[in-house]
Design a protein around this motif. Sequence first.
Motif, PDB file in Angstrom:
ATOM      1  N   HIS A 225       0.590  -1.054   0.149  1.00 52.75           N
ATOM      2  CA  HIS A 225       0.060   0.381  -0.280  1.00 52.75           C
ATOM      3  C   HIS A 225       0.740   1.315   0.114  1.00 52.75           C
ATOM      4  CE1 HIS A 225      -3.338   2.396   0.924  1.00 52.75           C
ATOM      5  NE2 HIS A 225      -2.457   2.645   2.079  1.00 52.75           N
ATOM      6  N   ALA A 226       1.907   1.115   0.848  1.00 53.40           N
ATOM      7  CA  ALA A 226       2.755   2.590   0.589  1.00 53.40           C
ATOM      8  C   ALA A 226       3.818   2.676  -0.393  1.00 53.40           C
ATOM      9  CB  ALA A 226       4.408   2.555   2.409  1.00 53.40           C
ATOM     10  N   LEU A 227       3.928   1.674  -1.518  1.00 51.25           N
ATOM     11  CA  LEU A 227       4.329   1.740  -2.501  1.00 51.25           C
ATOM     12  C   LEU A 227       3.405   1.726  -2.904  1.00 51.25           C
ATOM     13  CD1 LEU A 227       7.057  -1.139  -2.229  1.00 51.25           C
ATOM     14  CD2 LEU A 227       7.710   0.642  -1.461  1.00 51.25           C
ATOM     15  N   TRP A 228       2.967   1.351  -3.232  1.00 56.15           N
ATOM     16  CA  TRP A 228       1.753   2.362  -4.463  1.00 56.15           C
ATOM     17  C   TRP A 228       1.378   3.787  -4.175  1.00 56.15           C
ATOM     18  CZ3 TRP A 228      -0.623   0.072  -8.691  1.00 56.15           C
ATOM     19  CH2 TRP A 228      -1.768   0.440  -9.614  1.00 56.15           C
ATOM     20  N   GLN A 229       1.558   4.389  -2.946  1.00 58.52           N
ATOM     21  CA  GLN A 229       1.527   5.698  -2.777  1.00 58.52           C
ATOM     22  C   GLN A 229       3.055   5.940  -3.618  1.00 58.52           C
ATOM     23  OE1 GLN A 229      -1.848   6.556   0.396  1.00 58.52           O
ATOM     24  NE2 GLN A 229      -2.935   5.977  -1.145  1.00 58.52           N
ATOM     25  N   LYS A 230       3.891   5.876  -3.035  1.00 60.40           N
ATOM     26  CA  LYS A 230       5.007   5.875  -3.537  1.00 60.40           C
ATOM     27  C   LYS A 230       5.124   6.718  -5.186  1.00 60.40           C
ATOM     28  CE  LYS A 230       9.048   4.812  -0.168  1.00 60.40           C
ATOM     29  NZ  LYS A 230       9.853   6.056  -0.659  1.00 60.40           N
ATOM     30  N   LEU A 231       4.447   5.414  -5.829  1.00 61.97           N
ATOM     31  CA  LEU A 231       4.679   5.419  -7.233  1.00 61.97           C
ATOM     32  C   LEU A 231       3.408   6.276  -8.215  1.00 61.97           C
ATOM     33  CD1 LEU A 231       4.869   1.308  -7.607  1.00 61.97           C
ATOM     34  CD2 LEU A 231       6.244   3.626  -8.694  1.00 61.97           C
TER      35      LEU A 231
END
Length: 712
Positions: A623-629
């Motif tokens: 979830h965090a990486l999705w937002q990072k992207l």
Amino acid sequence: IDDMRDQLRRLGYAYDWTREVTTCRPEYYRWEQWLFTKMFEKGLVYRKNSVVNWDPVDQTVLANEQVIDGRGWRSDALVERREIPQWFMKITAYADELLEGLDDLPGWPDSVKTMQRNWIGRSEGVKLSFEVEGEDEPLVVFTTRPDTLLGVTYMAVAAEHPLATKAAGNDPAVAAFIEECRKSHAAEASLETMEKKGMPLGIDAVHPISGETVPLWVANFVLMSYGTGAVMAVPGHDDRDWEFAKKHGLPIRQVIAPADDTSIDIDEGAFTDYGVLVNSGEYDGMDSATAFDAIADFFETTGRGRRAVNYRLRDWGVSRQRYWGTPIPIVYCDDCDAVPVAEEDLPVVLPENVEFTGHGSPLRDLPEFYETTCPRCGKAARRETDTFDTFVESSWYFARYACPDNDQAMLDDRESYWMPVDQYTGGIEHAILHLLYSRFFQRVMRDEGLTATSEPFTNLLTQGMVLKDGAKMSKNKGNTVDPQELIERFGADTVRLFMMFAAPPEQALEWSDEGVQGSSRFLKRFWSAVDKHVAGGPAPELDVSALDTGQKDLRRKTHETIGKISDDIGRRNMFNTAVAAAMELLNAVNRFEDSSAQGRAVEREALEAVVLVLSPMVPHICHALWQKLGHDTALIDQPWPAVDESALPRDLVEIVVQVNGKLRGKISIAADADKQTVIDQALADPNAQRFIGDSEVRKTIVVPGRLVNIVV
RNA sequence: GCCCGGGUGGCGGAAUUGGUAGACGCAGCGGACUUAAAAUCCGCUUCGAGCAAUCGAGUGCCGGUUCGAGUCCGGCCCCGGGCACCA
């Protein structure tokens, strides 16, 4: 319960805690008490004497597991088999339905269905009677092999059989033998592995066809609770009967000959196949199937027997002489016998103000619990102090999740929305008992009008055992692992990923947290890769028509991986190879050094794919990486990624070259090359040439896209 | 004893329908970075022979089918689950 709930929460499982049910609370168990009274009205429950392990020192009933080498696990006293009255649920009334239902469960493993079929053990045979000299009542036995009837040379009854009891009155040796049988363990495994012992009763039975007399024995391997408590013995054609006859010098008679005329020596061992009848009078020359019918007809026309279906399955004994359980809602009245508790008086609540004396259930010492009045006539009466087998609680909890808050009914309309369970997951140790009891209970609830569903579980995943120090990990053994420490060191996502990666779920697994480092390292690499990518600024729109070979290769890997992981998770339940495939894709991304515009677009697509396919297992980090992207949406609302078929084809394929089935070389060839081109290039491979030499090529096998085998 | 599974490198495991045995990871070894260590990165890693190319052997054991067997068939050995009161 608080500790377990806390552990599950820390692992981040998305359970709906508003539906939690607690089976030891009256709000839950009142409904199975209620169902029991309904079953009573329908005759689906009954009381009969049955055998328990009795510890004469501790004055208590022991579970099979608590009997070690015939002795009580705490008292070390010799355990006795004792018969006490107990309640049974008539699961055998559903035997055929439970058997046939297995054919409509494509989502269940074959091994579990086979085990349940064998457990139910439907067999067709003949129930027939032997007259007993000096007795009015004939001895009834069931056999699946009436074709071997003329080979009967003796009969055997259980130690508890009335004929054995009677003979014991005249013969102290028989009485001593029966006493010895009472000392044996009640479990089937012990019964089947112990030495087969027996003793003649001095009573003869009369063979129903030949009129010859055959001796009656009492034997420790005949079970009173199974079938009629008596068996006919055909040592010529049954292994156990043969061994028993050899040991006790009983005659062995051949009545079946092999159909293919091979000769057999009945003195060397029993012949258990079907064949042709011999030494059987008017039935001689018939094959086994014909003789089965002829002999069955004989019994039916003379009224001395009939065709019958027998089941290995026995009714479910639900009485436990224990305190901690659901009280069985029955009242015993001197006039009315056993009477179910009235609906308005339910639940019968298990009292908690009890004292443990170490002898038997404390409920038996608690007059305020057991003293009551008869629901039917109002006279003073005594409440049942036994409780239910806890398997009763676990036989319907899944349905109760649909309506855990209903205090007016066991199940309500919401049940039809949720049931049957789409995916049920449990240990393989439950393959028979729990899963069969649940299938039975579902049908009982259906016939009570509570549900339209017959099969509770559409898809079944049976987990292998998790072993610790060589033994199954269980609350019972006290060798469970607390995930807490690992969660604190590595985080919930690492622990989740590691558990999924360790082994496929159906396989047994020796627990070790040795490899957890690998999962932790992988997640760090994953995080850094996304960081590095994002640091390069926004990636442009992907233009699939403008990709070079390296970009096409990564893009192919991305879509192959999406395809594989979709199949691994969606169909194969192979979460370990799904994780491995995601690791491979990330390794490919890390090797991919291409900062061109399209290079970055392809890399971004690959990273987003890894985020999406790992999200069920590693939800927090993903979830965090999705937002990072750069997304401001929640990952959980994102659809599962789709395979772009156009990314999959390759220009060149690697083909293995074998000579006489042995790997000798590899060639790279156009994916659309025709068969002859592939063969020509394979024959030209230098290493293959060395092994072909001057030999004649006799045959070539081409497996498109895979290999060429040159046979010389 | 009966029913159901399983047996593959030092370890967890992969090989999905009979077609490259050992993917992915752990551990280990070598190297880079560092004053050093940790972390990280790169390489090697089934066994045996060989500088190497490569060759031989190899999926519990024995045999079979097949151009080809970890996978199919027959026979065994060992381990696990269940056998009705561990749940």
